[in-house]
Design an enzyme around this catalytic site. Sequence first.
Site, mmCIF file in Angstrom:
data_model
loop_
_atom_site.group_PDB
_atom_site.id
_atom_site.type_symbol
_atom_site.label_atom_id
_atom_site.label_comp_id
_atom_site.label_asym_id
_atom_site.label_seq_id
_atom_site.Cartn_x
_atom_site.Cartn_y
_atom_site.Cartn_z
ATOM 1 N N TYR A 4 0.831 -1.201 0.000
ATOM 2 C CA TYR A 4 0.000 0.000 0.000
ATOM 3 C C TYR A 4 0.873 1.261 0.000
ATOM 4 O O TYR A 4 0.668 2.179 -0.799
ATOM 5 C CB TYR A 4 -0.919 -0.023 1.225
ATOM 6 C CG TYR A 4 -1.639 1.270 1.502
ATOM 7 C CD1 TYR A 4 -2.590 1.769 0.603
ATOM 8 C CD2 TYR A 4 -1.379 2.012 2.660
ATOM 9 C CE1 TYR A 4 -3.255 2.965 0.867
ATOM 10 C CE2 TYR A 4 -2.045 3.198 2.915
ATOM 11 C CZ TYR A 4 -2.975 3.672 2.022
ATOM 12 O OH TYR A 4 -3.630 4.846 2.274
ATOM 13 N N ARG A 56 0.614 8.832 17.938
ATOM 14 C CA ARG A 56 0.097 9.052 16.589
ATOM 15 C C ARG A 56 -0.524 10.446 16.531
ATOM 16 O O ARG A 56 -0.909 10.997 17.547
ATOM 17 C CB ARG A 56 -1.004 8.033 16.242
ATOM 18 C CG ARG A 56 -0.552 6.584 16.156
ATOM 19 C CD ARG A 56 0.339 6.334 14.951
ATOM 20 N NE ARG A 56 0.679 4.915 14.818
ATOM 21 C CZ ARG A 56 1.689 4.318 15.455
ATOM 22 N NH1 ARG A 56 2.456 4.992 16.275
ATOM 23 N NH2 ARG A 56 1.920 3.032 15.256
HETATM 24 N N1 LIG Z 1 -8.199 7.054 6.352
HETATM 25 C C1 LIG Z 1 -6.930 7.392 6.587
HETATM 26 O O1 LIG Z 1 -6.492 7.441 7.764
HETATM 27 C C2 LIG Z 1 -6.012 7.757 5.440
HETATM 28 C C3 LIG Z 1 -4.692 8.114 5.755
HETATM 29 C C4 LIG Z 1 -3.827 8.455 4.719
HETATM 30 C C5 LIG Z 1 -4.282 8.461 3.410
HETATM 31 N N2 LIG Z 1 -5.553 8.099 3.114
HETATM 32 C C6 LIG Z 1 -5.963 8.150 1.696
HETATM 33 O O2 LIG Z 1 -7.181 8.853 1.592
HETATM 34 C C7 LIG Z 1 -7.931 8.387 0.472
HETATM 35 C C8 LIG Z 1 -9.346 8.074 0.916
HETATM 36 O O3 LIG Z 1 -9.311 7.039 1.895
HETATM 37 P P1 LIG Z 1 -10.546 6.694 2.837
HETATM 38 O O4 LIG Z 1 -10.018 6.545 4.219
HETATM 39 O O5 LIG Z 1 -11.649 7.647 2.573
HETATM 40 O O6 LIG Z 1 -10.893 5.222 2.317
HETATM 41 P P2 LIG Z 1 -12.281 4.642 1.741
HETATM 42 O O7 LIG Z 1 -12.016 3.217 1.453
HETATM 43 O O8 LIG Z 1 -13.411 5.007 2.645
HETATM 44 O O9 LIG Z 1 -12.466 5.442 0.378
HETATM 45 C C9 LIG Z 1 -11.817 5.099 -0.806
HETATM 46 C C10 LIG Z 1 -12.852 5.096 -1.925
HETATM 47 O O10 LIG Z 1 -12.172 4.844 -3.166
HETATM 48 C C11 LIG Z 1 -12.992 3.997 -3.931
HETATM 49 N N3 LIG Z 1 -12.174 3.269 -4.896
HETATM 50 C C12 LIG Z 1 -11.164 2.399 -4.646
HETATM 51 N N4 LIG Z 1 -10.658 1.932 -5.786
HETATM 52 C C13 LIG Z 1 -11.363 2.517 -6.783
HETATM 53 C C14 LIG Z 1 -11.291 2.423 -8.203
HETATM 54 N N5 LIG Z 1 -10.416 1.617 -8.804
HETATM 55 N N6 LIG Z 1 -12.152 3.160 -8.935
HETATM 56 C C15 LIG Z 1 -13.057 3.977 -8.327
HETATM 57 N N7 LIG Z 1 -13.170 4.097 -6.984
HETATM 58 C C16 LIG Z 1 -12.312 3.367 -6.231
HETATM 59 C C17 LIG Z 1 -13.643 3.058 -2.924
HETATM 60 O O11 LIG Z 1 -14.818 2.472 -3.454
HETATM 61 C C18 LIG Z 1 -13.893 3.993 -1.746
HETATM 62 O O12 LIG Z 1 -15.199 4.548 -1.781
HETATM 63 C C19 LIG Z 1 -7.155 7.197 -0.078
HETATM 64 O O13 LIG Z 1 -6.425 7.640 -1.192
HETATM 65 C C20 LIG Z 1 -6.236 6.807 1.060
HETATM 66 O O14 LIG Z 1 -5.064 6.203 0.575
HETATM 67 C C21 LIG Z 1 -6.428 7.749 4.101
#
Ligand SMILES: NC(=O)c1ccc[n+]([C@@H]2O[C@H](COP(=O)([O-])OP(=O)(O)OC[C@H]3O[C@@H](n4cnc5c(N)ncnc54)[C@H](O)[C@@H]3O)[C@@H](O)[C@H]2O)c1
Length: 334
Positions: free
Chosen positions: A165, A233
């Site tokens: 990841y 954290r």
């Molecule tokens: N939650 C955290 O603590 C955190 C920390 C650092 C970075 N992020 C980043 O933030 C972003 C959002 O994460 P989140 O926590 O909201 O996760 P989440 O899983 O709730 O949201 C991600 C969304 O992306 C969609 N998705 C995934 N692959 C896809 C594809 N191929 N085509 C279309 N849609 C697709 C999923 O259906 C989902 O709705 C991500 O890029 C993640 O890497 C999150």
Amino acid sequence: MRLLVTGAAGFIGSEISTLARAAGHEVVGLDRVPGVDVVADVRDAAALDRVLSGVDAVCHQAAMVGLGVDLQDLPEYAGCNDLGTAVLLAAMARHGVTRLVLAGSMVVYGDGAYTCAEHGAVRAGVRPDADLAAGDFEPTCPRCGRPLAHGTVDEDDRLDPRSVYAATKLAQEHLAAAWAHAAGGRCASLRYHNVYGPGMPRDTPYAGVAAIFRSAAARGLAPRVFEDGGQLRDFIHVRDVAAANLAALSWLDTPDAVPFRAFNVATGRPRTILDLAATLAAVMDAPEPVVTGQFRAGDVRHILASPDRARRELGFTAGITFEEGVAEFAAVPA
Ligand SMILES: NC(=O)c1ccc[n+]([C@@H]2O[C@H](COP(=O)([O-])OP(=O)(O)OC[C@H]3O[C@@H](n4cnc5c(N)ncnc54)[C@H](O)[C@@H]3O)[C@@H](O)[C@H]2O)c1
Ligand SMILES: [Zn+2]
């Protein structure tokens, strides 16, 4: 402006969409799961061609999240996160869309920043199982074995992605930087720290620790804390993360904007894992946390971020305190 939010059905993407609409932007939400304007995979170039005309900027949140534990998931991680980003960037180039806010991640740093009294700044090695089993959780200097002091990572620190990841999140940044230079675009990569808040994914093996503790407390169980609970954290509320995205969008339009710049999105006020568990348990009237001494291979001890660059350059500071945010999170039905 007209804004495309990818991953708009997700935890963070939905919050960005809500805030952007409230700020008067026209939002087109795209996700591969329903509940958004356009249900499509980010790897679907034809679907992107249909949505990108007239779009001014993109907030790219769609990604497969989690640790990427099973190597058989490697193609799907690289597919969604890196091929998906590449297909999106190519489509943006076709449509002359030059502004991008990317959901980056603190996982690109690998571990926190540490210093040895003797050797200065060092990288902590992976903690040996024998130390962890003996309850020695603090990392030691790889050169002399002395205890280390922890500090904050800033955006220019060495990057050390340690999972599939993390590798895909860093590759997204590299692709976006290459696109920006070649296409005359601009990208802000927001490296989110531990995001929590309503709508947080839960009951999955990859759920954030706040969701896991809350699920336990909601069932009247004591949250179970790994190690001695002293892991630090930076917990940041999802509404603050959405606000950081809007701040980054504004920055992209300023003369200060450069083709590619990364920003930590963090509060700068770290908390321990035990603090989080105890605060949630207290607010939810659940039993006090149990410190188990268990550990997971590969977990890092402390990871703290400097929020200074985002404050100075984007004018972003996290406004929601830990106490407010956790109390609100506890109150939302699970
Ligand atoms: N939650 C955290 O603590 C955190 C920390 C650092 C970075 N992020 C980043 O933030 C972003 C959002 O994460 P989140 O926590 O909201 O996760 P989440 O899983 O709730 O949201 C991600 C969304 O992306 C969609 N998705 C995934 N692959 C896809 C594809 N191929 N085509 C279309 N849609 C697709 C999923 O259906 C989902 O709705 C991500 O890029 C993640 O890497 C999150
Ligand atoms: Zn040393």
